[in-house]
Design a protein around this motif. Structure first.
Motif, PDB file in Angstrom:
ATOM      1  N   SER A 221      -4.047  -9.270   4.233  1.00  0.00           N
ATOM      2  CA  SER A 221      -5.246  -9.812   4.736  1.00  0.00           C
ATOM      3  C   SER A 221      -4.999 -10.792   5.818  1.00  0.00           C
ATOM      4  CB  SER A 221      -6.305 -10.253   3.819  1.00  0.00           C
ATOM      5  OG  SER A 221      -6.569  -9.237   2.791  1.00  0.00           O
ATOM      6  N   ALA A 222      -4.199 -11.731   5.771  1.00  0.00           N
ATOM      7  CA  ALA A 222      -4.145 -12.983   6.802  1.00  0.00           C
ATOM      8  C   ALA A 222      -3.186 -12.508   7.881  1.00  0.00           C
ATOM      9  CB  ALA A 222      -3.377 -13.972   5.945  1.00  0.00           C
ATOM     10  N   GLY A 223      -2.285 -11.638   7.732  1.00  0.00           N
ATOM     11  CA  GLY A 223      -1.346 -10.968   8.625  1.00  0.00           C
ATOM     12  C   GLY A 223      -2.234  -9.940   9.441  1.00  0.00           C
ATOM     13  N   LEU A 224      -2.975  -9.253   9.021  1.00  0.00           N
ATOM     14  CA  LEU A 224      -3.797  -8.169   9.563  1.00  0.00           C
ATOM     15  C   LEU A 224      -4.848  -8.917  10.377  1.00  0.00           C
ATOM     16  CD1 LEU A 224      -4.073  -5.295   7.410  1.00  0.00           C
ATOM     17  CD2 LEU A 224      -2.680  -5.574   9.242  1.00  0.00           C
ATOM     18  N   MET A 225      -5.529  -9.913  10.016  1.00  0.00           N
ATOM     19  CA  MET A 225      -6.545 -10.689  10.807  1.00  0.00           C
ATOM     20  C   MET A 225      -5.924 -11.444  11.970  1.00  0.00           C
ATOM     21  SD  MET A 225      -8.797 -11.948   7.553  1.00  0.00           S
ATOM     22  CE  MET A 225     -10.004 -12.650   8.591  1.00  0.00           C
ATOM     23  N   LEU A 226      -4.585 -12.133  11.637  1.00  0.00           N
ATOM     24  CA  LEU A 226      -3.828 -12.719  12.809  1.00  0.00           C
ATOM     25  C   LEU A 226      -3.374 -11.848  13.976  1.00  0.00           C
ATOM     26  CD1 LEU A 226      -1.568 -15.248  10.777  1.00  0.00           C
ATOM     27  CD2 LEU A 226      -3.603 -15.673  12.310  1.00  0.00           C
ATOM     28  N   VAL A 227      -3.217 -10.436  13.434  1.00  0.00           N
ATOM     29  CA  VAL A 227      -2.860  -9.544  14.482  1.00  0.00           C
ATOM     30  C   VAL A 227      -3.965  -9.267  15.381  1.00  0.00           C
ATOM     31  CG1 VAL A 227      -1.852  -7.283  14.904  1.00  0.00           C
ATOM     32  CG2 VAL A 227      -0.906  -8.673  13.080  1.00  0.00           C
ATOM     33  N   GLY A 228      -5.209  -9.476  14.701  1.00  0.00           N
ATOM     34  CA  GLY A 228      -6.487  -9.116  15.520  1.00  0.00           C
ATOM     35  C   GLY A 228      -7.169  -7.739  15.019  1.00  0.00           C
ATOM     36  N   LEU A 229      -6.633  -7.320  14.092  1.00  0.00           N
ATOM     37  CA  LEU A 229      -7.351  -6.077  13.526  1.00  0.00           C
ATOM     38  C   LEU A 229      -8.535  -6.447  12.788  1.00  0.00           C
ATOM     39  CD1 LEU A 229      -6.447  -2.952  13.136  1.00  0.00           C
ATOM     40  CD2 LEU A 229      -5.841  -3.665  10.773  1.00  0.00           C
ATOM     41  N   GLU A 230      -9.550  -5.578  13.399  1.00  0.00           N
ATOM     42  CA  GLU A 230     -10.898  -5.868  13.229  1.00  0.00           C
ATOM     43  C   GLU A 230     -11.219  -5.519  11.598  1.00  0.00           C
ATOM     44  OE1 GLU A 230     -15.269  -4.605  15.343  1.00  0.00           O
ATOM     45  OE2 GLU A 230     -13.543  -3.438  15.637  1.00  0.00           O
ATOM     46  N   LEU A 231     -10.674  -4.629  11.119  1.00  0.00           N
ATOM     47  CA  LEU A 231     -11.035  -4.256   9.500  1.00  0.00           C
ATOM     48  C   LEU A 231      -9.775  -4.954   8.860  1.00  0.00           C
ATOM     49  CD1 LEU A 231     -12.317  -0.643   9.922  1.00  0.00           C
ATOM     50  CD2 LEU A 231     -13.525  -2.930   9.711  1.00  0.00           C
ATOM     51  N   GLY A 232      -9.077  -6.053   9.167  1.00  0.00           N
ATOM     52  CA  GLY A 232      -7.987  -6.399   8.756  1.00  0.00           C
ATOM     53  C   GLY A 232      -8.198  -6.798   7.187  1.00  0.00           C
ATOM     54  N   LEU A 233      -9.343  -7.806   7.009  1.00  0.00           N
ATOM     55  CA  LEU A 233      -9.633  -8.028   5.590  1.00  0.00           C
ATOM     56  C   LEU A 233      -9.843  -7.031   4.732  1.00  0.00           C
ATOM     57  CD1 LEU A 233     -10.067 -10.623   3.765  1.00  0.00           C
ATOM     58  CD2 LEU A 233     -12.532 -10.604   4.313  1.00  0.00           C
ATOM     59  N   LEU A 234     -10.476  -6.133   5.040  1.00  0.00           N
ATOM     60  CA  LEU A 234     -10.959  -4.868   4.268  1.00  0.00           C
ATOM     61  C   LEU A 234      -9.650  -4.342   3.809  1.00  0.00           C
ATOM     62  CD1 LEU A 234     -12.820  -2.779   2.658  1.00  0.00           C
ATOM     63  CD2 LEU A 234     -13.243  -1.927   4.913  1.00  0.00           C
ATOM     64  N   ILE A 235      -8.732  -3.836   4.836  1.00  0.00           N
ATOM     65  CA  ILE A 235      -7.546  -3.305   4.536  1.00  0.00           C
ATOM     66  C   ILE A 235      -6.621  -3.944   3.703  1.00  0.00           C
ATOM     67  CG2 ILE A 235      -5.908  -2.015   5.695  1.00  0.00           C
ATOM     68  CD1 ILE A 235      -7.367  -1.325   7.769  1.00  0.00           C
ATOM     69  N   GLY A 236      -6.459  -5.200   4.009  1.00  0.00           N
ATOM     70  CA  GLY A 236      -5.676  -5.892   3.233  1.00  0.00           C
ATOM     71  C   GLY A 236      -5.944  -6.248   1.838  1.00  0.00           C
ATOM     72  N   ILE A 237      -7.296  -6.221   1.435  1.00  0.00           N
ATOM     73  CA  ILE A 237      -7.770  -6.281   0.231  1.00  0.00           C
ATOM     74  C   ILE A 237      -7.414  -4.856  -0.853  1.00  0.00           C
ATOM     75  CG2 ILE A 237      -9.549  -6.288  -1.474  1.00  0.00           C
ATOM     76  CD1 ILE A 237     -10.771  -8.573   0.246  1.00  0.00           C
ATOM     77  N   ILE A 238      -7.628  -3.845   0.262  1.00  0.00           N
ATOM     78  CA  ILE A 238      -7.319  -2.547  -0.511  1.00  0.00           C
ATOM     79  C   ILE A 238      -5.978  -2.322  -0.788  1.00  0.00           C
ATOM     80  CG2 ILE A 238      -7.574  -0.049  -0.030  1.00  0.00           C
ATOM     81  CD1 ILE A 238     -10.045  -0.455   1.471  1.00  0.00           C
ATOM     82  N   ALA A 239      -5.007  -2.657   0.181  1.00  0.00           N
ATOM     83  CA  ALA A 239      -3.687  -2.834  -0.186  1.00  0.00           C
ATOM     84  C   ALA A 239      -3.291  -3.430  -1.300  1.00  0.00           C
ATOM     85  CB  ALA A 239      -3.080  -2.995   1.227  1.00  0.00           C
ATOM     86  N   GLY A 240      -3.665  -4.705  -1.391  1.00  0.00           N
ATOM     87  CA  GLY A 240      -3.423  -5.708  -2.535  1.00  0.00           C
ATOM     88  C   GLY A 240      -3.631  -4.893  -3.823  1.00  0.00           C
ATOM     89  N   LEU A 241      -4.918  -4.478  -3.898  1.00  0.00           N
ATOM     90  CA  LEU A 241      -5.418  -3.694  -5.149  1.00  0.00           C
ATOM     91  C   LEU A 241      -4.639  -2.508  -5.425  1.00  0.00           C
ATOM     92  CD1 LEU A 241      -9.253  -3.766  -4.777  1.00  0.00           C
ATOM     93  CD2 LEU A 241      -8.043  -5.277  -6.173  1.00  0.00           C
ATOM     94  N   ALA A 242      -4.083  -1.779  -4.448  1.00  0.00           N
ATOM     95  CA  ALA A 242      -3.357  -0.518  -4.831  1.00  0.00           C
ATOM     96  C   ALA A 242      -2.063  -0.986  -5.099  1.00  0.00           C
ATOM     97  CB  ALA A 242      -3.398   0.265  -3.430  1.00  0.00           C
ATOM     98  N   SER A 243      -1.601  -2.057  -4.963  1.00  0.00           N
ATOM     99  CA  SER A 243      -0.239  -2.621  -5.472  1.00  0.00           C
ATOM    100  C   SER A 243       0.003  -2.565  -7.020  1.00  0.00           C
ATOM    101  CB  SER A 243       0.058  -3.965  -4.656  1.00  0.00           C
ATOM    102  OG  SER A 243       0.054  -3.798  -3.374  1.00  0.00           O
TER     103      SER A 243
END
Length: 370
Positions: A221-243
């Motif tokens: 989440s932090a990395g994708l938001m730093l990159v500037g991805l608009e949906l970074g937090l949502l995608i990061g949380i989904i990726a963490g849960l899927a882990s």
């Protein structure tokens, strides 16, 4: 007499299964409470070793859990809600982009026929639903108002979870000691060993893998938001849960992030490179730091077994089955391990009729001496 006793045990297990099936709609708060008490017991035990009473140790554990929950509600939930609303608004545009840009490129590369991709009906349905209301919260409240009884039941379960967790955590050691006292004396050692192995597997998975999921969710989440991805937090949380299943979080998260990156940035090189770097760093940290430190090699649950257990539990008992899936899978895995050992030592595997081997002795001719 022995056969009768075995049949009684089998009948008791069937009755227990039937009872669980009958009451599984109300089991969720109790199972979540047991899970929270199980995870909080080592912390409370450590506080007791630091000369705190059990009650005060439980109060400290609950205070920490409550603080974390309040921070999540005040900081994380509003940000996540905004991204969900944004995703809801971007859905028609994303379908347009997929239909007019992404899929024609795939179609040209794979040599697919014209009209292979048809998203007109999907786009029309999404646009029509979006036009009905842009207030997701209002929609949820309207649905909840239509079923006030269900809403009250849900709120009752939410209130019940901390109450159940508190009393279970306070009396955890006492309950374990009483249950151990009920074990058959002749089988106590074996049963305690079996349950100890189940505890090692399940504890390593729940405490270790959940911490790995939390760490990866924060990293992504932090990395994708730093990159500037608009949906970074949502995608990061989904990726963490899927882990929860190794490598699944990386596959799902990277696929979703790179797709959202193409939609937002087009073919710009550096943002896409940043997305790839975020997931590469996350995988390196998981493999070299998080998993060895937090989980180790004690789990023994194969990723396919985890997926299968969760799907079977959800299919049979819904959300309650999902909560029960991993503990049951851990117990079954330990039982199967012992069954394998018993089989290798039994007469069925080695009936004493070993194959006789005939030793072949090579005859070397002797040259007569003069």
């Amino acid at each position: 007499m022995t056969d009768t006793r075995h049949w009684l045990w089998i009948a008791a297990l069937f009755l227990l299964g039937a009872l669980l099936w009958a009451i599984h709609p109300i089991l969720s708060p109790f199972l979540i409470g047991i899970l929270l008490a199980y995870m909080g017991d080592p912390i409370a035990d450590q506080l007791e070793r630091w000369k705190l009473s059990r009650t005060w140790a439980v109060i400290v554990v609950f205070s920490v859990f409550t603080l974390i929950l309040v921070i999540a509600l005040l900081v994380l939930v509003p940000m996540l809600g905004k991204q969900l609303v944004r995703l809801y608004e971007l859905a028609p545009q994303m379908i347009d982009w997929a239909q007019n840009s992404a899929l024609p490129w795939v179609q040209a590369k794979l040599g697919l026929g014209e009209g292979f991709w048809k998203f007109d009906k999907i786009k029309a349905a999404v646009t029509e639903h979006l036009g009905q209301t842009t207030d997701i919260v209002g929609t949820v409240l309207a649905s909840a108002g239509a079923s006030s009884l269900a809403l009250l039941g849900w709120l009752g379960n939410v209130v019940l979870i901390p109450v159940v967790s508190f009393y279970l955590l306070r009396d955890w050691d006492i309950m374990i000691a009483k249950l151990r006292g009920l074990l058959p004396r002749s089988r106590e050692g074996f049963i305690v060993q079996l349950l100890g192995e189940c505890h090692e597997v399940l504890g390593a998975f729940l405490r270790g893998q959940l911490l790995v999921m939390l760490g990866l969710g924060i990293i992504y989440s932090a990395g994708l938001m730093l990159v500037g991805l608009e949906l970074g937090l949502l995608i990061g949380i989904i990726a963490g849960l899927a882990s929860i299943v190794p490598y699944m979080g990386f596959v799902i998260g990277f696929g979703a992030a790179i797709t959202a990156g193409f939609f937002q940035f087009g073919t710009e090189f550096y943002p896409l490179l940043g997305i790839a770097a975020v997931f590469t760093v996350g995988q390196l940290l998981e493999g070299m730091l998080l998993t060895p430190l937090l989980v180790g090699d004690r789990i023994g649950l194969h990723p396919v077994a985890v997926i299968f257990a969760i799907m079977v539990g959800g299919q049979l008992f819904g959300f309650t089955g999902i909560l029960l899936a991993l503990p049951v899978a851990a117990v079954i895995m330990v039982v199967l391990r012992h069954a394998h050992d018993f089989y290798k030592q039994s007469d069925i595997y080695d009936d004493g009729q070993a194959v006789e081997t005939v030793e072949v002795v090579e005859v070397v001719p002797v040259t007569p001496t003069e």
